[in-house]
Write a protein that holds these residues in place. Structure first.
Motif, PDB file in Angstrom:
ATOM      1  N   ALA A 385      24.730  24.425   1.480  1.00 33.47           N
ATOM      2  CA  ALA A 385      24.493  24.935   2.826  1.00 33.47           C
ATOM      3  C   ALA A 385      24.923  26.395   2.957  1.00 33.47           C
ATOM      4  N   ARG A 386      26.070  26.704   2.362  1.00 29.88           N
ATOM      5  CA  ARG A 386      26.554  28.075   2.477  1.00 29.88           C
ATOM      6  C   ARG A 386      25.668  29.053   1.724  1.00 29.88           C
ATOM      7  N   ASP A 387      25.204  28.673   0.536  1.00 26.85           N
ATOM      8  CA  ASP A 387      24.329  29.554  -0.235  1.00 26.85           C
ATOM      9  C   ASP A 387      23.015  29.799   0.496  1.00 26.85           C
ATOM     10  N   ALA A 388      22.520  28.778   1.189  1.00 24.50           N
ATOM     11  CA  ALA A 388      21.274  28.957   1.954  1.00 24.50           C
ATOM     12  C   ALA A 388      21.506  29.801   3.197  1.00 24.50           C
ATOM     13  N   GLY A 389      22.678  29.669   3.801  1.00 24.92           N
ATOM     14  CA  GLY A 389      22.998  30.469   4.985  1.00 24.92           C
ATOM     15  C   GLY A 389      21.978  30.281   6.097  1.00 24.92           C
ATOM     16  N   HIS A 390      21.488  31.394   6.654  1.00 24.59           N
ATOM     17  CA  HIS A 390      20.539  31.317   7.770  1.00 24.59           C
ATOM     18  C   HIS A 390      19.175  30.784   7.352  1.00 24.59           C
ATOM     19  N   LEU A 391      18.960  30.618   6.038  1.00 25.19           N
ATOM     20  CA  LEU A 391      17.685  30.106   5.545  1.00 25.19           C
ATOM     21  C   LEU A 391      17.706  28.589   5.352  1.00 25.19           C
ATOM     22  N   LEU A 392      18.771  27.922   5.782  1.00 31.52           N
ATOM     23  CA  LEU A 392      18.942  26.504   5.467  1.00 31.52           C
ATOM     24  C   LEU A 392      17.770  25.652   5.961  1.00 31.52           C
ATOM     25  N   GLN A 393      17.374  25.819   7.211  1.00 31.52           N
ATOM     26  CA  GLN A 393      16.270  25.004   7.742  1.00 31.52           C
ATOM     27  C   GLN A 393      14.966  25.288   6.998  1.00 31.52           C
ATOM     28  N   ARG A 394      14.735  26.543   6.660  1.00 37.63           N
ATOM     29  CA  ARG A 394      13.538  26.865   5.880  1.00 37.63           C
ATOM     30  C   ARG A 394      13.614  26.248   4.481  1.00 37.63           C
ATOM     31  N   LEU A 395      14.825  26.230   3.916  1.00 34.08           N
ATOM     32  CA  LEU A 395      14.987  25.631   2.589  1.00 34.08           C
ATOM     33  C   LEU A 395      14.731  24.124   2.657  1.00 34.08           C
ATOM     34  N   HIS A 396      15.157  23.474   3.736  1.00 34.14           N
ATOM     35  CA  HIS A 396      14.848  22.059   3.912  1.00 34.14           C
ATOM     36  C   HIS A 396      13.326  21.839   3.866  1.00 34.14           C
ATOM     37  N   VAL A 397      12.603  22.658   4.612  1.00 39.84           N
ATOM     38  CA  VAL A 397      11.144  22.499   4.685  1.00 39.84           C
ATOM     39  C   VAL A 397      10.500  22.780   3.335  1.00 39.84           C
ATOM     40  N   LEU A 398      10.916  23.870   2.693  1.00 37.68           N
ATOM     41  CA  LEU A 398      10.335  24.236   1.403  1.00 37.68           C
ATOM     42  C   LEU A 398      10.597  23.155   0.368  1.00 37.68           C
ATOM     43  N   THR A 399      11.806  22.630   0.350  1.00 39.76           N
ATOM     44  CA  THR A 399      12.160  21.609  -0.635  1.00 39.76           C
ATOM     45  C   THR A 399      11.330  20.343  -0.433  1.00 39.76           C
ATOM     46  N   ARG A 400      11.175  19.924   0.811  1.00 44.49           N
ATOM     47  CA  ARG A 400      10.348  18.759   1.094  1.00 44.49           C
ATOM     48  C   ARG A 400       8.886  19.031   0.728  1.00 44.49           C
ATOM     49  N   ALA A 401       8.397  20.209   1.070  1.00 49.36           N
ATOM     50  CA  ALA A 401       6.995  20.549   0.807  1.00 49.36           C
ATOM     51  C   ALA A 401       6.703  20.604  -0.686  1.00 49.36           C
ATOM     52  N   ASP A 402       7.733  20.869  -1.484  1.00 47.57           N
ATOM     53  CA  ASP A 402       7.543  21.029  -2.930  1.00 47.57           C
ATOM     54  C   ASP A 402       7.302  19.699  -3.644  1.00 47.57           C
ATOM     55  N   CYS A 403       7.341  18.607  -2.912  1.00 45.98           N
ATOM     56  CA  CYS A 403       7.051  17.295  -3.504  1.00 45.98           C
ATOM     57  C   CYS A 403       5.560  17.008  -3.371  1.00 45.98           C
ATOM     58  N   THR A 404       4.819  17.116  -4.479  1.00 47.15           N
ATOM     59  CA  THR A 404       3.375  16.870  -4.452  1.00 47.15           C
ATOM     60  C   THR A 404       2.983  15.727  -5.387  1.00 47.15           C
ATOM     61  N   THR A 405       3.956  14.946  -5.805  1.00 49.22           N
ATOM     62  CA  THR A 405       3.650  13.844  -6.714  1.00 49.22           C
ATOM     63  C   THR A 405       2.765  12.795  -6.039  1.00 49.22           C
ATOM     64  N   ARG A 406       1.897  12.180  -6.826  1.00 55.94           N
ATOM     65  CA  ARG A 406       1.053  11.094  -6.313  1.00 55.94           C
ATOM     66  C   ARG A 406       1.733   9.738  -6.486  1.00 55.94           C
ATOM     67  N   ASN A 407       2.887   9.749  -7.152  1.00 57.60           N
ATOM     68  CA  ASN A 407       3.648   8.517  -7.337  1.00 57.60           C
ATOM     69  C   ASN A 407       4.386   8.201  -6.029  1.00 57.60           C
ATOM     70  N   ARG A 408       3.923   7.175  -5.335  1.00 57.66           N
ATOM     71  CA  ARG A 408       4.466   6.888  -4.008  1.00 57.66           C
ATOM     72  C   ARG A 408       5.945   6.509  -4.050  1.00 57.66           C
ATOM     73  N   ARG A 409       6.328   5.763  -5.062  1.00 62.87           N
ATOM     74  CA  ARG A 409       7.732   5.365  -5.170  1.00 62.87           C
ATOM     75  C   ARG A 409       8.614   6.586  -5.380  1.00 62.87           C
ATOM     76  N   LYS A 410       8.178   7.473  -6.241  1.00 59.83           N
ATOM     77  CA  LYS A 410       8.953   8.683  -6.498  1.00 59.83           C
ATOM     78  C   LYS A 410       9.025   9.554  -5.241  1.00 59.83           C
ATOM     79  N   ALA A 411       7.892   9.707  -4.560  1.00 62.24           N
ATOM     80  CA  ALA A 411       7.865  10.513  -3.336  1.00 62.24           C
ATOM     81  C   ALA A 411       8.780   9.922  -2.269  1.00 62.24           C
ATOM     82  N   ALA A 412       8.769   8.587  -2.149  1.00 58.90           N
ATOM     83  CA  ALA A 412       9.628   7.930  -1.155  1.00 58.90           C
ATOM     84  C   ALA A 412      11.099   8.121  -1.487  1.00 58.90           C
TER      85      ALA A 412
END
Length: 498
Positions: A385-412
């Protein structure tokens, strides 16, 4: 077909290929409702002096599309000095920043307008700035504009709709044509290639085949356009409803090498022995998913987030390696990608804070993948959280968006892990104000306890205490002082007597 007049006086005999619908007439009339007095007064002033005046381009197009109109652009046969004379004593304020290009800005009754003399402009083969010549005809002025949908006007004060090149038909069909030959249009201003790309993303318009062909053949002319102008078009593209459409068209037309050359390079070859995701398609999908998450979380279109989503894997081509057994690796691509993103956005003259934020998100986008099944300690979560600083919420979104696997179990499973770390960060934030983590002692207290003056040693002690704070959470001043004294003794620092 006769010209279409809006409510007002009799129209002039201008050719219009298609009639306005009742809805479009209402939309344009609605625009004038907000500027009625100003438009009428200004039109009458110019007319009384023997000059023409017309609302032109984007405002007319947007009104016909039912979009909100923010900018009011007008055009006239009066030269800039004459414009200044005509608005003197009438306008509340006047500015001449663009007067070298024939434009005078003014404010009246809270409205901002720009009036530009009829003109034709072109670029010499090596010039980055257009050569401007004034004209005397509204039709000729419209003919030199980029696309027919922007080559419509409404004359003032009579409010006659002018459409000599069929822009209304093209607007209905969502197609991009140029008033004249596309080769001439792109030759006059190569940035129009990027405008075509932007309109595809922003308005859903489709360039006609001859426009695509000319853009593809003349894309190298973008090299003469200033970085600032390209940046502005790219920004509008990225903030559009569907930037993916524009990015794909930019790549298809060969414009990307002059804007974001890193993007087409993401289309890595995939053979039967070295299989991995298509990084180009993956990056576009991450961009799409980031935009979906923006909307779900009630965020406004975010330039930093969207650029980071598009660029997050640009370091992969440089770091690709083939391992035994056909495995492909991209070690440290986030570090390389952060540097590449910084260099590219700096070259495009993006503001320093945008450059810094995007490159930092690219550098951090893999950090979460060490989280596993929640094995991180609270100290690791604090650091994240500290390393992300003011970018934390954007990092949450980017990290979630970076999941493009078609494996439903892995994505879940990944989604559950994202949920878990966000909950832990929220809990720790409530307890400890993670966004502003500081050591339990400040610089002045460190100097007092160690009996030292400002200097590098203070910074070293501060970093030691910060590490303790991240590792253990709040310690309190007394415990922190004891730890500091122990650290100082180990460093051979002679402490003052208590």
């Amino acid at each position: 077909m006769p010209n279409t007049a809006l409510p007002g006086e009799n129209p002039r005999p201008e050719r219009a290929p298609s009639e306005l619908t009742a809805e479009q007439r209402d939309a344009v009339a609605g625009v004038f409702a907000s500027i009625d007095q100003v438009a009428r007064e200004l039109g009458e002033r110019f007319s009384a002096a023997g000059h023409e005046l017309a609302l032109v381009g984007g405002p007319v197009r947007d009104a016909l599309l039912g979009r909100e109109v923010h900018d009011f652009d007008l055009t006239t046969d009066a030269v800039p000095q004459r414009i200044l004379e005509l608005v003197d004593g009438w306008a509340d304020a006047v500015w001449t920043v663009g007067i070298d290009f024939g434009t005078v800005g003014l404010r009246k009754n809270g409205l901002q307008l720009e009036i530009t003399t009829y003109r034709s402009e072109s670029y010499s083969p090596k010039s980055r700035k257009p050569e401007v010549d004034y004209g005397t005809s509204l039709t000729a002025d419209l003919e030199r504009r980029d696309f027919t949908v922007n080559a419509m006007a409404v004359r003032l004060p009579e409010r006659a709709f002018v459409d000599p090149f069929g822009g209304l038909d093209d607007l209905r069909d969502r197609r991009l044509r140029t008033p004249g030959r596309p080769e001439d249009s792109f030759g006059d201003d190569p940035l129009r290639i990027m405008r075509a790309v932007r309109f595809a993303a922003q308005l859903g318009f489709e360039p006609v085949p001859e426009v695509r062909t000319a853009a593809r053949e003349m894309a190298d002319r973008l090299a003469i356009v200033s970085a600032e102008r390209i940046r502005d078009e790219l920004t509008k593209l990225m903030l559009s409803p569907v930037p993916r459409t524009g990015i794909e068209l930019m790549v298809e037309l060969g414009a990307a090498p002059y804007v974001l050359p890193e993007i087409p390079r993401l289309r890595l070859e995939i053979d039967e022995h070295h299989r991995h995701k298509d990084v180009y398609e993956h990056s576009l999908t991450v961009l799409d998913q980031a935009i979906d998450l923006e909307r779900e979380r009630g965020m406004q279109p975010d330039l930093v987030l969207r650029l980071a989503a598009l660029l997050h894997d640009v370091g992969k081509p440089k770091t690709r390696a083939f391992e035994p057994g056909g495995r492909v690796t991209f070690h440290h691509h986030e570090v390389v990608g952060a540097s590449m993103s910084k260099n590219r956005l700096s070259a495009l003259r993006f503001p320093k804070d945008v450059v810094a934020d995007v490159s930092k998100l690219v550098a951090l986008h893999l950090r979460f993948h060490g989280y596993g099944k929640g094995e991180w300690t609270d100290s690791a979560v604090r650091r994240y959280a500290r390393d992300a600083g003011h970018l934390l919420q954007r990092l949450h979104v980017l990290t979630r968006a970076d999941c493009t696997t078609r494996n439903r179990r892995k994505a879940a499973a990944l989604s559950r892990s994202y949920d878990d770390i966000e909950r832990r960060i929220e809990r720790l934030s409530e307890e400890e104000e993670l966004n502003s983590i500081r050591p339990d002692l400040d610089g002045n207290e460190i100097q007092r306890i160690l009996g030292i003056k400002p200097g590098p040693l203070v910074g070293k002690a501060y970093r030691f205490l910060l590490e303790l704070r991240l590792e253990n959470g709040p310690m309190g001043a007394e415990a922190a002082e004891a730890e500091l004294r122990s650290w100082a003794a180990a460093q051979g620092i002679e402490l003052p007597e208590a």
